[in-house]
Scaffold this active site. Structure first.
Site, PDB file in Angstrom:
ATOM      1  N   ARG A  63       6.956   0.708  -0.308  1.00  0.00           N
ATOM      2  CA  ARG A  63       7.381   2.035  -0.745  1.00  0.00           C
ATOM      3  C   ARG A  63       7.150   2.220  -2.247  1.00  0.00           C
ATOM      4  O   ARG A  63       6.729   3.288  -2.698  1.00  0.00           O
ATOM      5  CB  ARG A  63       8.857   2.242  -0.401  1.00  0.00           C
ATOM      6  CG  ARG A  63       9.375   3.651  -0.694  1.00  0.00           C
ATOM      7  CD  ARG A  63      10.804   3.808  -0.214  1.00  0.00           C
ATOM      8  NE  ARG A  63      11.275   5.174  -0.361  1.00  0.00           N
ATOM      9  CZ  ARG A  63      11.068   6.157   0.514  1.00  0.00           C
ATOM     10  NH1 ARG A  63      10.366   5.898   1.613  1.00  0.00           N
ATOM     11  NH2 ARG A  63      11.531   7.367   0.306  1.00  0.00           N
ATOM     12  N   HIS A  67       4.985   5.235  -3.916  1.00  0.00           N
ATOM     13  CA  HIS A  67       5.594   6.149  -4.887  1.00  0.00           C
ATOM     14  C   HIS A  67       4.918   6.036  -6.254  1.00  0.00           C
ATOM     15  O   HIS A  67       4.937   7.007  -7.023  1.00  0.00           O
ATOM     16  CB  HIS A  67       7.092   5.879  -4.996  1.00  0.00           C
ATOM     17  CG  HIS A  67       7.879   6.474  -3.873  1.00  0.00           C
ATOM     18  ND1 HIS A  67       9.104   7.081  -4.060  1.00  0.00           N
ATOM     19  CD2 HIS A  67       7.602   6.576  -2.545  1.00  0.00           C
ATOM     20  CE1 HIS A  67       9.551   7.522  -2.889  1.00  0.00           C
ATOM     21  NE2 HIS A  67       8.664   7.212  -1.962  1.00  0.00           N
ATOM     22  N   ASN A  95      13.067   8.489  -6.012  1.00  0.00           N
ATOM     23  CA  ASN A  95      13.052   7.059  -6.338  1.00  0.00           C
ATOM     24  C   ASN A  95      14.431   6.441  -6.532  1.00  0.00           C
ATOM     25  O   ASN A  95      14.630   5.256  -6.238  1.00  0.00           O
ATOM     26  CB  ASN A  95      12.239   6.816  -7.613  1.00  0.00           C
ATOM     27  CG  ASN A  95      10.783   7.190  -7.470  1.00  0.00           C
ATOM     28  OD1 ASN A  95      10.248   7.204  -6.363  1.00  0.00           O
ATOM     29  ND2 ASN A  95      10.132   7.511  -8.574  1.00  0.00           N
ATOM     30  N   HIS A 194       6.732   3.420   8.007  1.00  0.00           N
ATOM     31  CA  HIS A 194       8.136   3.541   8.411  1.00  0.00           C
ATOM     32  C   HIS A 194       8.474   2.699   9.637  1.00  0.00           C
ATOM     33  O   HIS A 194       9.591   2.765  10.142  1.00  0.00           O
ATOM     34  CB  HIS A 194       8.477   5.014   8.679  1.00  0.00           C
ATOM     35  CG  HIS A 194       8.610   5.814   7.424  1.00  0.00           C
ATOM     36  ND1 HIS A 194       8.707   7.184   7.412  1.00  0.00           N
ATOM     37  CD2 HIS A 194       8.647   5.432   6.115  1.00  0.00           C
ATOM     38  CE1 HIS A 194       8.814   7.613   6.167  1.00  0.00           C
ATOM     39  NE2 HIS A 194       8.774   6.560   5.364  1.00  0.00           N
TER      40      HIS A 194
END
Length: 322
Positions: A63, A67, A95, A194
């Site tokens: 992740r 990001h 975040n 995910h």
């Protein structure tokens, strides 16, 4: 059949295109072969320890990479702490409560610096660690293009505006990824990230209480630990994003979508009578196809570079500029 799929997921996907670098150079699979030959083994061993201690860490570093890359390119800007002169991205809305594992990257960076000082960028360490975290949880591997440099600045406003939210529609997802040069197929494959990791109640509360396209039993299960009213003690409660196999990188995420068991509204949008339904069906029945597409999309996402006028360097400490 499950064992066969697992074996296919573990197969290496070798991809070696060159991407334009931040300063007119090229990313290369052999960038550190002479300058830091032990780099990949250092990162791998550190991720072995981190994932063994906490399987969720594989998802957390993945992740982090996503990001980072979606905000002005893969330049490690997400790692910078706030200072009097710089407002970082760590406390941006997407975040603050979802990206974690900074201490893992700091530890890896310290080991890399001890082996080859002032040579390897933090951005490249995150890219390698994300790949290894996926693979250690049963997912594919791929050849990471290297040679990124670290930004000397960050943009909290871009972090707040460039990243899709858990409530995004399919049209929004396609647009956001398209703005980064990633196709709808890339988006659907990358959403398969995910299949690992956990999420806070605040990110999926609206879906489990208000969405119509959700499995009733699944909604009731999640409601047990995520109360409808915020501020009642459940906001930070974690739930697995993939209810079937949260610590294994596999294709059950897509099977869950077909059963209306996507944890986020944005997840379920991939299978809700829209343009990605057919691909979700294919991924749900073909784990090897998903693994291959995911690896290719990760390489493409890893090729997102900051603009040519972005000041960059190889940071000695990932938390601050030199």
């Amino acid at each position: 059949m499950a064992n066969a799929v697992t074996c296919l997921l573990m197969a290496a996907v070798v991809l070696a295109p060159l991407f334009a670098g931040a300063a007119g150079g090229k990313l290369s699979t052999r960038f550190y072969d002479r300058k830091c030959p032990n780099l990949q083994s250092i990162v791998r061993l550190a991720m072995v320890e981190a994932v063994a201690a906490e399987p969720r860490m594989g998802a957390s570093i993945l992740r982090m990479f996503f990001h980072d890359c979606f905000v002005n390119g893969c330049d490690a800007s997400i790692l910078l702490d706030d200072t009097a002169d710089l407002t970082g991205e760590k406390n941006a809305g997407p975040n603050a409560n979802s990206v974690r594992g900074y201490e893992v990257i700091d530890a890896i960076k310290a080991q890399v610096e001890a082996s080859c000082s002032a040579t390897v960028s933090c951005a490249d360490i995150v890219a390698l660690a994300a790949r290894d975290g996926v693979n250690l949880l049963g997912g594919p591997t791929w050849t990471v293009q290297l040679g990124r440099r670290d930004a000397r600045n960050a943009s909290q406003s871009a972090a707040n505006s460039n990243l899709p939210s858990p409530g995004s529609s399919l049209a929004t997802l396609i647009t956001v990824f398209g703005n980064k040069g990633l196709s709808a197929r890339d988006m659907t494959a990358l959403s398969g990230a995910h299949t690992i990791g956990q999420a806070r109640c605040t990110t999926f509360r609206d879906r489990i209480y208000n969405d119509a396209n959700i499995n009733g039993s699944f909604a009731a299960l999640r409601q047990q630990t995520c109360p409808q009213a915020s501020g009642t003690g459940g906001d930070g409660t974690l739930a697995p994003i993939d209810v079937t196999s949260p610590d294994v990188f596999d294709n059950y995420y897509y099977q869950n979508l077909m059963s209306k068991q996507g944890l986020f509204h944005s997840d379920q949008e991939l299978f809700n009578g829209g343009s990605q339904d057919a691909l979700v069906r294919r991924y749900s029945g073909n784990g090897a196809m998903f693994a291959a597409d995911f690896a290719k999309a990760m390489v493409r996402m890893g090729g997102l570079m900051p603009s040519a006028d972005t000041p960059t360097e190889v940071r000695l400490d990932c938390k601050k500029v030199n």
